[in-house]
Enzyme design. Structure first.
Site, PDB file in Angstrom:
ATOM      1  N   ASP A 154       0.815  -1.213   0.000  1.00 18.49           N
ATOM      2  CA  ASP A 154       0.000   0.000   0.000  1.00 18.49           C
ATOM      3  C   ASP A 154       0.851   1.267   0.000  1.00 18.49           C
ATOM      4  O   ASP A 154       2.063   1.214   0.199  1.00 18.49           O
ATOM      5  CB  ASP A 154      -0.938  -0.006   1.218  1.00 18.49           C
ATOM      6  CG  ASP A 154      -0.236  -0.398   2.515  1.00 18.49           C
ATOM      7  OD1 ASP A 154       1.008  -0.386   2.542  1.00 18.49           O
ATOM      8  OD2 ASP A 154      -0.927  -0.714   3.480  1.00 18.49           O
TER       9      ASP A 154
ATOM     10  N   ASN B 298      -6.939  -3.161  14.576  1.00 17.88           N
ATOM     11  CA  ASN B 298      -8.348  -3.379  14.230  1.00 17.88           C
ATOM     12  C   ASN B 298      -8.516  -4.561  13.259  1.00 17.88           C
ATOM     13  O   ASN B 298      -9.590  -4.776  12.734  1.00 17.88           O
ATOM     14  CB  ASN B 298      -8.945  -2.105  13.619  1.00 17.88           C
ATOM     15  CG  ASN B 298      -8.220  -1.665  12.353  1.00 17.88           C
ATOM     16  OD1 ASN B 298      -7.328  -2.349  11.871  1.00 17.88           O
ATOM     17  ND2 ASN B 298      -8.617  -0.528  11.803  1.00 17.88           N
TER      18      ASN B 298
ATOM     19  N   HIS C 256      -6.877  -4.874  10.399  1.00 18.00           N
ATOM     20  CA  HIS C 256      -6.659  -4.553   8.983  1.00 18.00           C
ATOM     21  C   HIS C 256      -5.389  -5.219   8.456  1.00 18.00           C
ATOM     22  O   HIS C 256      -4.459  -5.512   9.197  1.00 18.00           O
ATOM     23  CB  HIS C 256      -6.697  -3.043   8.708  1.00 18.00           C
ATOM     24  CG  HIS C 256      -5.464  -2.290   9.076  1.00 18.00           C
ATOM     25  ND1 HIS C 256      -5.395  -0.911   9.049  1.00 18.00           N
ATOM     26  CD2 HIS C 256      -4.221  -2.694   9.481  1.00 18.00           C
ATOM     27  CE1 HIS C 256      -4.185  -0.518   9.398  1.00 18.00           C
ATOM     28  NE2 HIS C 256      -3.457  -1.583   9.665  1.00 18.00           N
TER      29      HIS C 256
ATOM     30  N   GLU D 143      -9.577  -1.942   5.679  1.00 14.24           N
ATOM     31  CA  GLU D 143     -10.115  -1.615   6.996  1.00 14.24           C
ATOM     32  C   GLU D 143     -11.356  -2.456   7.323  1.00 14.24           C
ATOM     33  O   GLU D 143     -11.976  -3.023   6.411  1.00 14.24           O
ATOM     34  CB  GLU D 143     -10.463  -0.120   7.037  1.00 14.24           C
ATOM     35  CG  GLU D 143      -9.270   0.800   6.757  1.00 14.24           C
ATOM     36  CD  GLU D 143      -8.280   0.888   7.910  1.00 14.24           C
ATOM     37  OE1 GLU D 143      -8.121  -0.094   8.659  1.00 14.24           O
ATOM     38  OE2 GLU D 143      -7.653   1.941   8.059  1.00 14.24           O
TER      39      GLU D 143
HETATM   40  P1  PGA Z   1       2.635  -2.208  12.873  1.00 16.18           P
HETATM   41  O1  PGA Z   1       1.473  -1.960  11.810  1.00 16.18           O
HETATM   42  O2  PGA Z   1       3.525  -3.256  12.288  1.00 16.18           O
HETATM   43  O3  PGA Z   1       3.332  -0.869  12.978  1.00 16.18           O
HETATM   44  O4  PGA Z   1       1.978  -2.633  14.137  1.00 16.18           O
HETATM   45  C1  PGA Z   1       0.826  -3.057  11.264  1.00 16.18           C
HETATM   46  C2  PGA Z   1      -0.317  -2.580  10.410  1.00 16.18           C
HETATM   47  O5  PGA Z   1      -0.928  -1.551  10.718  1.00 16.18           O
HETATM   48  O6  PGA Z   1      -0.626  -3.261   9.414  1.00 16.18           O
END
Ligand code: PGA
Length: 242
Positions: free
Chosen positions: A67, A136, A138, A143
């Protein structure tokens, strides 16, 4: 799903780096799907070290990132493009022409998205997709409530994701509100998926991902339907399961 429990973040990173290295050693023209976020940073460090030692060669590898924020140029320090250059690509012998990250500055979002999926197909498909997971649930920027099985598309970021990512910006108000992300459909077409997860704060979402209902409210739960998923997680991340 296979679950590999590691005793620390470093061991998780090293295990993931081992899997990616083995893939690239067995198939020099591998196509790797890569992720940003804090979780895979240790894996990138390990791969850089092994590349420097000559143990793994990225010269024929192709990569596709999950992304990118919309509205941030590649040279903006908060773009995922800059993140990947700084954390990984600048330090390994990859051919820059083989690196793919969605263009968040495009004026033709639909063409960018369909072109991104087409390039993945033309490259032969993703051999291994590395994933982190948001608090969450995602994956990439898919999302909660997403339509499962979409291809690469434009998304609006949830308030919780903006809050989680505000630490990298000057507060939540400056976090971009949109992004281009591979959809769960794109991700599910990867031949193999490696999901990295660490820390107690991800324990509940990891449990729901692996053992909960397959529900768009937990986007990662669709991974239960993939035939080759390996979860590599430390003890705290697995603490709600055991
Ligand atoms: P993080 O993010 O590795 O910084 O916890 C993971 C994500 O949001 O996909």
């Amino acid at each position: 799903m296979k679950i590999i429990k590691t005793e620390s973040y470093n061991k998780m990173s090293r295990t993931a780096a081992n899997i990616l290295s083995a893939q690239v050693i067995l198939k020099s023209k591998s196509v790797l799907g890569l992720a940003t976020g804090s979780t895979p940073v240790g894996m990138y460090k390990q791969l850089i070290e092994w590349n420097r030692k000559g143990d793994v060669d990225f010269s024929a590898v192709t990569t596709f990132n999950l992304d990118e924020y919309v509205g941030l140029p590649a040279n903006d320090s908060n773009s995922y493009s800059a993140f990947m250059q700084n954390m990984f690509f600048n330090h390994i012998n990859i051919n820059p022409d083989n690196v793919h990250i969605p263009n968040g500055m495009t004026e033709r979002v639909d063409e960018e998205c369909t072109g991104y999926d087409r390039q993945i197909v033309e490259a032969g498909g993703i051999d291994i997709q590395v994933l982190g997971i948001g608090h969450n649930g995602h994956i990439g920027f898919n999302e909660p409530g997403v339509c499962f099985m979409r291809d690469t598309h434009l998304v609006e970021l949830s308030e919780s994701t903006k809050e989680a990512n505000a630490r990298f910006f000057n507060g939540k108000a400056t976090v971009p509100s949109c992004a281009i992300t591979m959809g769960m459909g794109t991700i599910m077409r990867a031949k193999k998926i490696v999901l990295l997860c660490c820390g107690k704060e991800k324990a509940e979402i990891l449990k729901k991902t692996i053992y909960g209902d397959i529900d768009p409210i937990i986007p990662a739960s669709v991974l239960q339907l993939h035939s080759d998923v390996t979860v590599i997680a430390d003890g705290p991340a697995l603490s709600a399961i055991e």
